[in-house]
Design a protein around this motif. Structure first.
Motif, PDB file in Angstrom:
ATOM      1  N   TYR A 167       0.620   4.397   0.106  1.00 19.68           N
ATOM      2  CA  TYR A 167       1.649   4.174  -0.917  1.00 19.68           C
ATOM      3  C   TYR A 167       1.366   4.952  -2.199  1.00 19.68           C
ATOM      4  O   TYR A 167       0.224   5.323  -2.494  1.00 19.68           O
ATOM      5  CB  TYR A 167       1.756   2.679  -1.236  1.00 19.68           C
ATOM      6  CG  TYR A 167       0.514   2.082  -1.860  1.00 19.68           C
ATOM      7  CD1 TYR A 167       0.362   2.019  -3.239  1.00 19.68           C
ATOM      8  CD2 TYR A 167      -0.524   1.585  -1.068  1.00 19.68           C
ATOM      9  CE1 TYR A 167      -0.785   1.491  -3.823  1.00 19.68           C
ATOM     10  CE2 TYR A 167      -1.665   1.052  -1.633  1.00 19.68           C
ATOM     11  CZ  TYR A 167      -1.793   1.009  -3.005  1.00 19.68           C
ATOM     12  OH  TYR A 167      -2.933   0.498  -3.576  1.00 19.68           O
ATOM     13  N   ASP A 168       2.447   5.175  -2.923  1.00 15.34           N
ATOM     14  CA  ASP A 168       2.363   5.691  -4.280  1.00 15.34           C
ATOM     15  C   ASP A 168       2.363   4.457  -5.189  1.00 15.34           C
ATOM     16  O   ASP A 168       3.284   3.632  -5.096  1.00 15.34           O
ATOM     17  CB  ASP A 168       3.584   6.573  -4.559  1.00 15.34           C
ATOM     18  CG  ASP A 168       3.668   6.956  -6.024  1.00 15.34           C
ATOM     19  OD1 ASP A 168       2.889   7.822  -6.440  1.00 15.34           O
ATOM     20  OD2 ASP A 168       4.493   6.365  -6.743  1.00 15.34           O
ATOM     21  N   LEU A 172       5.311   1.528  -5.325  1.00 19.71           N
ATOM     22  CA  LEU A 172       5.057   0.177  -4.811  1.00 19.71           C
ATOM     23  C   LEU A 172       5.358  -0.862  -5.891  1.00 19.71           C
ATOM     24  O   LEU A 172       6.046  -1.852  -5.646  1.00 19.71           O
ATOM     25  CB  LEU A 172       3.600   0.058  -4.339  1.00 19.71           C
ATOM     26  CG  LEU A 172       3.185  -1.342  -3.859  1.00 19.71           C
ATOM     27  CD1 LEU A 172       3.952  -1.758  -2.611  1.00 19.71           C
ATOM     28  CD2 LEU A 172       1.678  -1.403  -3.566  1.00 19.71           C
ATOM     29  N   ARG A 173       4.860  -0.610  -7.114  1.00 17.34           N
ATOM     30  CA  ARG A 173       5.075  -1.584  -8.200  1.00 17.34           C
ATOM     31  C   ARG A 173       6.557  -1.767  -8.504  1.00 17.34           C
ATOM     32  O   ARG A 173       7.033  -2.873  -8.735  1.00 17.34           O
ATOM     33  CB  ARG A 173       4.335  -1.138  -9.465  1.00 17.34           C
ATOM     34  CG  ARG A 173       2.854  -1.350  -9.364  1.00 17.34           C
ATOM     35  CD  ARG A 173       2.149  -1.349 -10.713  1.00 17.34           C
ATOM     36  NE  ARG A 173       0.715  -1.469 -10.497  1.00 17.34           N
ATOM     37  CZ  ARG A 173      -0.096  -0.428 -10.307  1.00 17.34           C
ATOM     38  NH1 ARG A 173       0.376   0.801 -10.371  1.00 17.34           N
ATOM     39  NH2 ARG A 173      -1.381  -0.607 -10.070  1.00 17.34           N
ATOM     40  N   ILE A 185      -1.004  -5.475  -0.631  1.00 17.35           N
ATOM     41  CA  ILE A 185      -1.157  -4.039  -0.344  1.00 17.35           C
ATOM     42  C   ILE A 185      -2.081  -3.380  -1.369  1.00 17.35           C
ATOM     43  O   ILE A 185      -2.934  -2.567  -1.026  1.00 17.35           O
ATOM     44  CB  ILE A 185       0.230  -3.353  -0.319  1.00 17.35           C
ATOM     45  CG1 ILE A 185       1.060  -3.896   0.844  1.00 17.35           C
ATOM     46  CG2 ILE A 185       0.084  -1.836  -0.203  1.00 17.35           C
ATOM     47  CD1 ILE A 185       2.521  -3.478   0.828  1.00 17.35           C
ATOM     48  N   LEU A 186      -1.902  -3.772  -2.653  1.00 18.75           N
ATOM     49  CA  LEU A 186      -2.702  -3.182  -3.728  1.00 18.75           C
ATOM     50  C   LEU A 186      -4.143  -3.677  -3.729  1.00 18.75           C
ATOM     51  O   LEU A 186      -5.030  -3.009  -4.261  1.00 18.75           O
ATOM     52  CB  LEU A 186      -2.087  -3.567  -5.088  1.00 18.75           C
ATOM     53  CG  LEU A 186      -0.826  -2.839  -5.527  1.00 18.75           C
ATOM     54  CD1 LEU A 186      -0.124  -3.626  -6.636  1.00 18.75           C
ATOM     55  CD2 LEU A 186      -1.156  -1.438  -6.031  1.00 18.75           C
ATOM     56  N   SER A 218       3.857   4.663   3.982  1.00 21.02           N
ATOM     57  CA  SER A 218       4.910   3.658   3.890  1.00 21.02           C
ATOM     58  C   SER A 218       6.252   4.370   3.697  1.00 21.02           C
ATOM     59  O   SER A 218       6.354   5.312   2.911  1.00 21.02           O
ATOM     60  CB  SER A 218       4.634   2.733   2.706  1.00 21.02           C
ATOM     61  OG  SER A 218       5.784   1.969   2.425  1.00 21.02           O
ATOM     62  N   GLN A 219       7.258   3.892   4.418  1.00 18.77           N
ATOM     63  CA  GLN A 219       8.577   4.522   4.264  1.00 18.77           C
ATOM     64  C   GLN A 219       9.286   4.015   3.018  1.00 18.77           C
ATOM     65  O   GLN A 219      10.176   4.675   2.497  1.00 18.77           O
ATOM     66  CB  GLN A 219       9.416   4.288   5.514  1.00 18.77           C
ATOM     67  CG  GLN A 219       8.870   5.100   6.680  1.00 18.77           C
ATOM     68  CD  GLN A 219       9.751   5.074   7.904  1.00 18.77           C
ATOM     69  OE1 GLN A 219      10.242   4.017   8.294  1.00 18.77           O
ATOM     70  NE2 GLN A 219       9.944   6.217   8.525  1.00 18.77           N
ATOM     71  N   LYS A 220       8.881   2.826   2.534  1.00 21.20           N
ATOM     72  CA  LYS A 220       9.524   2.254   1.342  1.00 21.20           C
ATOM     73  C   LYS A 220       8.785   2.590   0.057  1.00 21.20           C
ATOM     74  O   LYS A 220       9.388   2.675  -1.007  1.00 21.20           O
ATOM     75  CB  LYS A 220       9.590   0.730   1.481  1.00 21.20           C
ATOM     76  CG  LYS A 220      10.524   0.267   2.582  1.00 21.20           C
ATOM     77  CD  LYS A 220      11.208  -1.039   2.183  1.00 21.20           C
ATOM     78  CE  LYS A 220      12.372  -1.360   3.082  1.00 21.20           C
ATOM     79  NZ  LYS A 220      11.983  -1.581   4.478  1.00 21.20           N
TER      80      LYS A 220
END
Ligand code: ZN
Ligand code: ZN
Length: 271
Positions: A167-168, A172-173, A185-186, A218-220
């Motif tokens: 993730y970026d 994500l946030r 995740i974090l 992650s695609q999202k």
């Protein structure tokens, strides 16, 4: 002795990597359904029944979903930690055979050596793999919350590295996930960010490494361009123009050859 690998699936839709070397052919994870696994093996020119083993990193569905059915259908034994075996509920499955993987140990399948390395992830007994044939080796590490010293040490001698760049942090946030999931995740037992991979490439990459494959995006919460850019910038800052970086798309890659680097052995070829 040659070593090569081919990602068959990457990301939350299902993870599996085919590895060939040392006269053996194995799958690392089987997170796709058995039919899809067989189809992707067929596109690689591989008969599913010819596999020597399916090794599982941990029990999460995107890594283990197809394992029991694939193993039973094609008569291919599983290899996994006892913790993963229990957590995946495989005691009731009709498996042709299974073997225990122990973190910290090196296991051999024909002349392919597989070292399991414990990783910090929210699963029962998750591991990464260092797979070696002759003097060539591949590090395969997905699903880990942070870069433990033991893992970085284990990956340092690898000629090629497949690592998750999940993730970026900003995406994500600001993204759609509920906060509890974002925290997972974090957290230290979640997943690696593009920035974490950047730190690994700047500070932990061994001299022998020539190939880095970014996987499990992650695609999202990530964009392939962001993951690639972060890795390329880190390699540039580390002065590592000798390292090629590629992305593993959700439906996999072609074959990637792993060549033993001279740097690791300090030997010069004379003839
Ligand atoms: Zn996963
Ligand atoms: Zn996982």
């Amino acid at each position: 002795m040659s070593l090569r690998f081919r990602v068959l699936g990457s990301g939350s839709g299902g993870n599996a990597t085919l590895v060939e070397g040392g006269g053996a052919r194995v799958l690392l994870d089987a997170g796709l359904g058995p039919r899809q696994l067989a189809e992707r093996l067929a596109s690689a020119g591989v008969d599913p029944a010819s596999l020597d083993a399916v090794l599982l990193s941990h029990e999460h569905g995107d890594h283990a979903r197809g394992a029991a059915a694939f193993s039973a259908k094609w008569g291919v034994p599983l290899a996994l930690t006892t913790g993963t075996f229990r957590a995946a509920g495989l005691a009731a499955a009709k498996l042709p055979a299974w073997a225990e993987i122990v973190a910290g140990e090196t296991h051999t399948i024909r002349r392919l050596a597989v070292r399991a390395v414990a990783v910090p992830h929210d699963a029962a007994a998750p591991v990464a793999f260092v797979v070696s044939a002759g003097s060539a080796s591949l590090g395969h590490a997905t699903d880990l919350g942070h870069l433990s010293r033991g893992l970085v040490e284990a990956l340092r001698g690898c000629d090629a590295l497949l690592v998750e760049s999940n993730y970026d942090p900003a995406m994500l946030r600001d993204g759609p996930y509920p906060w509890s999931l974002k925290e997972r995740i974090l957290g230290p037992f979640g997943h690696l960010s593009n920035e974490d991979v950047g730190r690994l490439l700047r500070r932990g990459l061994g001299e022998a490494c020539r190939t880095v494959v970014l996987a499990h995006l992650s695609q999202k919460n990530n964009h392939p361009e962001l993951a690639l850019q972060a890795a390329e910038e880190s390699l540039e800052r580390a002065g590592r123009r000798d390292v090629g970086v590629a992305l593993a798309p959700p439906d996999g890659t072609g074959w990637i050859a792993v060549r033993a680097s001279r740097a690791r052995h300090g030997q010069l070829r004379l003839f």
